[in-house]
Scaffold this motif. Structure first.
Motif, PDB file in Angstrom:
ATOM      1  N   HIS A 254       0.821  -1.213   0.000  1.00 54.05           N
ATOM      2  CA  HIS A 254       0.000   0.000   0.000  1.00 54.05           C
ATOM      3  C   HIS A 254       0.854   1.261   0.000  1.00 54.05           C
ATOM      4  O   HIS A 254       1.910   1.310   0.634  1.00 54.05           O
ATOM      5  N   THR A 255       0.365   2.282  -0.681  1.00 54.88           N
ATOM      6  CA  THR A 255       1.066   3.556  -0.720  1.00 54.88           C
ATOM      7  C   THR A 255       1.056   4.172   0.673  1.00 54.88           C
ATOM      8  O   THR A 255      -0.010   4.330   1.263  1.00 54.88           O
ATOM      9  N   PRO A 256       2.218   4.505   1.207  1.00 51.10           N
ATOM     10  CA  PRO A 256       2.238   5.060   2.562  1.00 51.10           C
ATOM     11  C   PRO A 256       1.608   6.452   2.609  1.00 51.10           C
ATOM     12  O   PRO A 256       1.558   7.147   1.592  1.00 51.10           O
ATOM     13  N   ALA A 257       1.126   6.839   3.786  1.00 55.14           N
ATOM     14  CA  ALA A 257       0.757   8.233   4.066  1.00 55.14           C
ATOM     15  C   ALA A 257       1.175   8.455   5.508  1.00 55.14           C
ATOM     16  O   ALA A 257       0.854   7.643   6.394  1.00 55.14           O
ATOM     17  N   LEU A 258       1.918   9.518   5.739  1.00 55.13           N
ATOM     18  CA  LEU A 258       2.586   9.648   7.032  1.00 55.13           C
ATOM     19  C   LEU A 258       1.703  10.325   8.071  1.00 55.13           C
ATOM     20  O   LEU A 258       0.990  11.282   7.758  1.00 55.13           O
TER      21      LEU A 258
ATOM     22  N   GLY B 269     -10.828   6.133   7.786  1.00 55.73           N
ATOM     23  CA  GLY B 269     -10.563   5.591   6.456  1.00 55.73           C
ATOM     24  C   GLY B 269     -10.299   4.104   6.425  1.00 55.73           C
ATOM     25  O   GLY B 269     -10.021   3.545   5.368  1.00 55.73           O
ATOM     26  N   LYS B 270     -10.385   3.447   7.573  1.00 52.66           N
ATOM     27  CA  LYS B 270     -10.196   2.000   7.619  1.00 52.66           C
ATOM     28  C   LYS B 270     -11.573   1.332   7.835  1.00 52.66           C
ATOM     29  O   LYS B 270     -12.422   1.898   8.517  1.00 52.66           O
ATOM     30  N   ILE B 271     -11.770   0.175   7.310  1.00 54.29           N
ATOM     31  CA  ILE B 271     -13.010  -0.616   7.360  1.00 54.29           C
ATOM     32  C   ILE B 271     -14.136   0.093   6.603  1.00 54.29           C
ATOM     33  O   ILE B 271     -14.694  -0.450   5.672  1.00 54.29           O
ATOM     34  N   LEU B 272     -14.483   1.304   7.062  1.00 57.98           N
ATOM     35  CA  LEU B 272     -15.539   2.085   6.410  1.00 57.98           C
ATOM     36  C   LEU B 272     -14.884   3.326   5.835  1.00 57.98           C
ATOM     37  O   LEU B 272     -14.123   4.006   6.525  1.00 57.98           O
ATOM     38  N   PRO B 273     -15.180   3.660   4.586  1.00 54.47           N
ATOM     39  CA  PRO B 273     -14.522   4.829   4.003  1.00 54.47           C
ATOM     40  C   PRO B 273     -15.049   6.127   4.600  1.00 54.47           C
ATOM     41  O   PRO B 273     -16.185   6.202   5.059  1.00 54.47           O
ATOM     42  N   VAL B 274     -14.213   7.124   4.626  1.00 52.33           N
ATOM     43  CA  VAL B 274     -14.612   8.480   4.998  1.00 52.33           C
ATOM     44  C   VAL B 274     -14.530   9.305   3.719  1.00 52.33           C
ATOM     45  O   VAL B 274     -13.555   9.200   2.975  1.00 52.33           O
TER      46      VAL B 274
ATOM     47  N   GLY C 233      -8.662  -2.876   6.533  1.00 58.13           N
ATOM     48  CA  GLY C 233      -7.737  -1.764   6.352  1.00 58.13           C
ATOM     49  C   GLY C 233      -8.234  -0.811   5.291  1.00 58.13           C
ATOM     50  O   GLY C 233      -9.415  -0.447   5.275  1.00 58.13           O
ATOM     51  N   ILE C 234      -7.325  -0.407   4.372  1.00 57.26           N
ATOM     52  CA  ILE C 234      -7.775   0.343   3.200  1.00 57.26           C
ATOM     53  C   ILE C 234      -7.874  -0.580   1.988  1.00 57.26           C
ATOM     54  O   ILE C 234      -8.489  -0.228   0.996  1.00 57.26           O
ATOM     55  N   GLY C 235      -7.299  -1.791   2.104  1.00 56.41           N
ATOM     56  CA  GLY C 235      -7.150  -2.641   0.926  1.00 56.41           C
ATOM     57  C   GLY C 235      -8.416  -3.350   0.490  1.00 56.41           C
ATOM     58  O   GLY C 235      -8.562  -3.719  -0.671  1.00 56.41           O
ATOM     59  N   LYS C 236      -9.347  -3.592   1.424  1.00 50.78           N
ATOM     60  CA  LYS C 236     -10.523  -4.392   1.062  1.00 50.78           C
ATOM     61  C   LYS C 236     -11.829  -3.612   1.243  1.00 50.78           C
ATOM     62  O   LYS C 236     -12.911  -4.197   1.179  1.00 50.78           O
ATOM     63  N   ILE C 237     -11.730  -2.306   1.483  1.00 49.54           N
ATOM     64  CA  ILE C 237     -12.947  -1.505   1.705  1.00 49.54           C
ATOM     65  C   ILE C 237     -13.929  -1.648   0.555  1.00 49.54           C
ATOM     66  O   ILE C 237     -15.148  -1.714   0.759  1.00 49.54           O
ATOM     67  N   ALA C 238     -13.392  -1.722  -0.658  1.00 52.90           N
ATOM     68  CA  ALA C 238     -14.266  -1.745  -1.839  1.00 52.90           C
ATOM     69  C   ALA C 238     -15.187  -2.961  -1.850  1.00 52.90           C
ATOM     70  O   ALA C 238     -16.187  -2.973  -2.567  1.00 52.90           O
TER      71      ALA C 238
ATOM     72  N   LEU D 133      -1.183  -6.033   7.010  1.00 51.68           N
ATOM     73  CA  LEU D 133      -0.981  -6.227   5.569  1.00 51.68           C
ATOM     74  C   LEU D 133      -1.926  -5.444   4.680  1.00 51.68           C
ATOM     75  O   LEU D 133      -1.745  -5.416   3.472  1.00 51.68           O
ATOM     76  N   GLU D 134      -2.942  -4.828   5.243  1.00 50.61           N
ATOM     77  CA  GLU D 134      -3.917  -4.153   4.385  1.00 50.61           C
ATOM     78  C   GLU D 134      -3.963  -2.638   4.616  1.00 50.61           C
ATOM     79  O   GLU D 134      -5.007  -2.004   4.499  1.00 50.61           O
ATOM     80  N   GLY D 135      -2.818  -2.073   4.976  1.00 42.08           N
ATOM     81  CA  GLY D 135      -2.749  -0.609   5.075  1.00 42.08           C
ATOM     82  C   GLY D 135      -3.441  -0.031   6.294  1.00 42.08           C
ATOM     83  O   GLY D 135      -3.853   1.139   6.294  1.00 42.08           O
ATOM     84  N   HIS D 136      -3.540  -0.834   7.370  1.00 40.72           N
ATOM     85  CA  HIS D 136      -4.205  -0.359   8.584  1.00 40.72           C
ATOM     86  C   HIS D 136      -3.527   0.858   9.197  1.00 40.72           C
ATOM     87  O   HIS D 136      -4.139   1.605   9.949  1.00 40.72           O
ATOM     88  N   LEU D 137      -2.240   1.036   8.913  1.00 40.20           N
ATOM     89  CA  LEU D 137      -1.471   2.080   9.588  1.00 40.20           C
ATOM     90  C   LEU D 137      -1.248   3.299   8.695  1.00 40.20           C
ATOM     91  O   LEU D 137      -0.649   4.286   9.132  1.00 40.20           O
ATOM     92  N   VAL D 138      -1.726   3.222   7.474  1.00 40.20           N
ATOM     93  CA  VAL D 138      -1.546   4.342   6.544  1.00 40.20           C
ATOM     94  C   VAL D 138      -2.374   5.525   7.059  1.00 40.20           C
ATOM     95  O   VAL D 138      -3.581   5.401   7.273  1.00 40.20           O
TER      96      VAL D 138
END
Lengths: 481, 481
Positions: B59-63, B475-480, B441-446, B99-104
C-alpha cells in the motif's frame, strides 16, 4: 432514574404492571391493523398472552397486548415496521424456556411468536454447517441431523429454540469442549428495529471483514433486533462416546478433580457437577438410585484410542482427588437415562415442593475461584428455608443454584434474592460474571454496572444508536426508566 | 460519495496524500502541546513517521503528523482526549506487521506507538489465562510462557503485537484447532474515542451478561477505540507434538485430503497448504530441499495415543487422495525448521524479485468451495506477470496469494488488483469472505458492501455512535468521504 437506566424514548409506553391496561389510541389502532393483517395468527386471548408473558421461572409475569405467529422473515419485518411507526414494543418469542424474565412484557407490546418458523433450510455435511429458521428447536435439529451422522452440540437442557439460544448466548453441558452459541453461530438474519433485514455474515469459518455483527446480536436478548435465521456450525457424531459418573465425599474434592482435568487440557466433552442435594432430587424425580454424594458426570467423545486415553487420565485424576464409585454408562440407553436425569435437574428441584416455581440463578468464575465460590454458596444455602441445589458446568467455571420458591411469599422471595445477591457479588468480585449462560433479562439488570462499570454506558450508546425509539424488548439487559 | 462511505464529521481533516502537509492551526497547536507533554517520546522525524505510516506491504504510505510512544493506558487516554478536542485522527501502532494498510495515515494525525507497553501483567496457570499490555508480541509472550508449560496458540506468522492481533481478528496456522483471536480473547481494556477507559469483560470463560463488547473491539482495527490491555486464553503445551509433510501431484488432491480431514473431525493442530510455487520459493529462501510438489504440512497435538491415532487416520486419508512422500519432523529442531520456512513464506515470495514489495491477499470460503476457488485462482495466476504463490490455512477454508510487486509500476499494480478482485468476488459469491484474517484496512474496503450488503450501514451506525467525531483510525473498514 437508576444509575444504569437508559432514558425512555418519547414514544415508548411507560412500564406497566401485569394488568397492562394503559394503552394509547395509536397503540389500539395498531392492534386493529395487526388483526386485519394476520387474522387468526393474531391473538389477544388471555391464556395465550399469559403463556407468552410469563415463564416456568419465578419472575412476575407481565402480559403483552397481543401475540402474533409470524411465518416468514418478511412478516417479522412488517410487524416491526408497524410497531416502530407506533412506538409499540416488540418481544421475540421462541420456545419460552428462558429463565431471567426475557419474555416479561414490562412495557406491553406485541409478542412475536417464531415457533412456526421451524424449517431447517439447508444442511451441508461437507462444510459441517446448516441454516435454520429461528423457531427450530435443538431437539428437532438433532433428530434431523442424526441420519446424516451430524449433531449440534449446544445443549442448555431445555428444548429451546435456536433463535432463543442465540439471543441469550446459551451454552450448557457440552460447552467445555464445543464452546457456546458465541463460538457456534456463523451468521444470522436479523430484522432491525426499523424493519430492515440484514445478514450478519457468510458461511466462512472465520472472517476479518469488519465489525463482528454476529457476536453483537448473539446475547443481545432481542433488544437490538429479531433473529429470524441462524447459520450454525455442526460436528460429526463421534465414533466413540462414553460416559461415567463418580462420587466424592465433599464438593471441594469434586471441584478439585474437575479443575485438574481442565488444567491438563483433557478434551472432555462434558463434565458436570451435581451436589448431593441435587442427586437426591434427581433420584426421586427420575427414578434413579445414584449414590447420595457430590458427583461428577463425564462424557468423552472421539476416536477409540483417544477416548480410552482420556478415560484413563480422568480416572487417575478422580482417584487422586478422593473420587470413587466410577460407574460407566456405555450403552446409548444408559447414557440417555443419565443425561435426561441431569437435564431434568430444574424440574427435580422444583418438584420437591408443591406448587413451587423454579428460581435458577447462574454465575461463572475463573476455575481457580470455583471451589471457594461454591463453598461460600453452600454456606449461604445452609440458612435457606426453601429446597435448593447446586449444579454446574464446572469445566467452564459455571454453576447454578436452583431454588424451589413460592413467588407469592414476599418474605421468602426476599430471602432468596439476598442469597442470590451475595452469590453474584462474590462471583463478580473474583473476576467472574453475574450470568454464564442464562442472560440478564430483568433478573440480573441490577448487577450490570457492578460487573461492567462504565462499559454499561457504551452498551446503552449502542442500544440507542440501533434502536432509537427503544421498541425492541424494552427493559431487558439495560433498564428503561 | 461512494456507496459505502460514512460522512466525514465536521472536525475531521480531509484525506490527504503522502505529503500530508494540509494542517490546521488547531492541529499545529495540538502538536505543540503533545511535544511539551511527551518530550522525547514525541517525534516528527520523517524516518519514524515513514516507518509508522507505511508497511512491508504494497500500500502507498501516508505519514502521520507525529508519533508518540505511550507507556500507560492513562497516557493513551490523555492523547485520545487531546486529539478528540482538536479533531485530530489517532492511529494505534503495535508492531507494524499488518498487511492491508491499517497504519496508513490517510487523514494524517497521531500514530500512538504501543510497543513500549510490553509488560506481561499476569499469568494464571490455574485458569489458563493471562493479561498483557497491547504491545507484547506473540513471540515475547510464548518465550515467557514456555517455562510455565503453557503457550498461546494464535500464530499469524509475523511477530505481531497482541493488541494488533486483536484489532485485526488475527488467526493463522493453529486456528483450525484453537480458533482465532475471536475465540481466544477473554476481555480487553479499551480507551474510547472520548478518552474514557473501559473493561469489556472479566475472566470468566463465558458470560451472557450484556452485549459482547469484547467481540466488537476484536477486529475493529482501531476504528472504535484503542486496545491497551488484553486478557487471553492459554493452553498447556501438549505432551506430544508431531509434524509431517506430504506432497501431491495436483493442488486439488492436496485440498481434497485437507477437506476429508476436516469432515472426519480429526483435531489436527495445523494443516497448511503450500503450492509448488511456494515450495520452490521457500526452498530457495530457507535453504530447504522440499520436493517440488503441492504439499500439505500437518501438526498434531495431544496425549501420545490420541496423537498416534490422529496420525494414522490422516496418513490413510492422504494416501487415499494420492498423497505420498510422508516425511516426519519429530524433533523440535526439525519442526522449528519446517515452520520457520512456512512463516517466512511472505518473504520467500517477495525475495524472488529485487526491490519488490509483498501484496498478500487472503480470502476464506466454505471448505466445500475451497478446491474450486483455488483452481480458479491458479487459472488467474497463469496470466500473472509477477512472482506469485498460493498458501493457506486450508482446514479453515482460508488461503492467501502472495504477489511480489513493484508498487511504482501502475500497469502491473492494476493487473494484480484485477486478479485480486476476481479472487475476492469469487470467494464472496460462494458464501465466503473477502478476508479471513488480514482485515479490511484500506485494501478491502471496496468489497465491504458486496460482502455485507445493508449490514455495512449498521456498522456505520455503530461507528458514528461510538466515535462521532470520526478520529479513530479514519478511512479503515468504512470509508470516509
Amino acid at each position: 432514574m437508576p444509575e444504569t437506566a437508559t432514558a425512555r424514548p418519547a414514544g415508548l409506553p411507560a412500564a406497566r404492571n401485569s394488568e397492562g391496561d394503559q394503552m394509547s389510541a395509536a397503540h389500539s389502532a395498531l392492534l386493529n391493523t395487526m388483526q386485519q393483517r394476520f387474522g387468526e395468527r393474531f391473538s389477544i386471548s388471555t391464556a395465550l398472552r399469559e403463556q407468552h408473558g410469563g415463564s416456568e421461572a419465578h419472575h412476575t409475569p407481565a402480559l403483552p397486548d397481543a401475540v402474533i405467529f409470524a411465518e416468514t422473515t418478511d412478516e417479522v419485518a412488517e410487524i416491526v415496521r408497524l410497531c416502530s411507526a407506533s412506538g409499540v414494543p416488540v418481544i421475540p418469542f421462541g420456545a419460552g424456556t428462558s429463565l431471567e424474565g426475557h419474555l416479561v412484557a414490562t412495557h406491553g407490546g406485541i409478542s412475536v411468536d417464531l415457533s412456526r418458523m421451524n424449517e431447517i433450510l439447508r444442511v451441508s455435511p461437507e462444510d459441517l454447517d446448516c441454516t435454520v429458521q429461528a423457531g427450530v428447536t435443538r431437539e428437532q435439529l438433532n433428530t434431523y441431523l442424526r441420519d446424516l451422522g451430524l449433531f449440534f452440540p449446544i445443549d442448555p437442557g431445555a428444548n429451546a429454540s435456536v433463535g432463543g439460544m442465540a439471543s441469550t448466548r446459551a451454552s450448557g453441558t457440552n460447552a467445555v469442549r464445543y464452546g457456546t452459541m458465541r463460538e457456534n453461530v456463523l451468521s444470522l438474519t436479523v430484522v432491525l428495529p426499523d424493519g430492515k433485514v440484514i445478514r450478519t455474515g457468510g458461511r466462512a469459518r472465520k472472517s476479518s471483514a469488519g465489525y463482528d455483527l454476529t457476536r453483537l446480536f448473539v446475547g443481545a436478548e432481542g433488544t437490538l433486533g429479531i433473529i429470524t435465521e441462524v447459520t450454525l456450525r455442526l460436528y460429526g457424531i463421534p465414533e466413540t462416546v462414553s460416559a461415567a459418573l463418580c462420587s466424592f465425599e465433599t464438593v471441594e474434592q469434586a471441584v478439585g478433580a474437575a479443575i485438574a482435568v481442565v488444567q491438563l487440557g483433557i478434551p472432555v466433552a462434558r463434565m458436570e457437577l451435581m451436589d448431593r442435594g441435587l442427586v437426591a432430587a434427581v433420584n426421586a424425580y427420575s427414578g434413579l438410585s445414584l449414590k447420595l454424594e457430590d458427583s461428577l458426570v463425564f462424557e468423552f467423545h472421539g476416536a477409540p484410542a483417544g477416548v480410552q486415553e482420556q478415560i484413563e487420565l480422568v480416572q487417575a485424576i478422580v482417584e487422586e482427588n478422593g473420587g470413587k464409585n466410577f460407574e460407566w454408562a456405555s450403552t446409548p440407553e444408559d447414557r440417555a437415562r443419565l443425561w435426561n436425569a441431569r437435564h431434568n435437574a430444574f424440574y427435580a428441584v422444583v418438584s420437591q415442593r408443591a406448587n413451587a416455581k423454579g428460581w435458577s440463578s447462574d454465575v461463572c468464575v475463573p476455575v481457580s475461584e470455583l471451589s471457594g465460590c461454591i463453598r461460600y454458596t453452600r454456606e449461604l444455602l445452609e440458612d435457606c428455608s426453601v429446597p435448593a441445589a447446586i449444579l454446574g458446568h464446572v469445566g467452564d467455571g459455571n454453576y447454578h443454584v436452583v431454588f424451589a420458591v413460592d413467588p407469592t411469599n414476599a418474605e421468602e422471595m426476599a430471602a432468596v434474592a439476598a442469597i442470590n445477591k451475595k452469590m453474584v457479588r462474590r462471583a463478580v468480585s473474583v473476576g467472574g460474571t453475574c450470568t454464564g449462560e442464562h442472560g440478564i433479562g430483568i433478573g440480573k439488570i441490577a448487577y450490570m454496572r457492578e460487573e461492567h462499570g462504565d462499559a454499561v454506558d457504551l452498551m446503552a450508546t449502542i442500544k440507542h444508536a440501533i434502536d432509537p425509539t427503544g421498541i425492541m424488548n424494552p427493559g431487558k439487559i439495560l433498564p428503561v426508566a
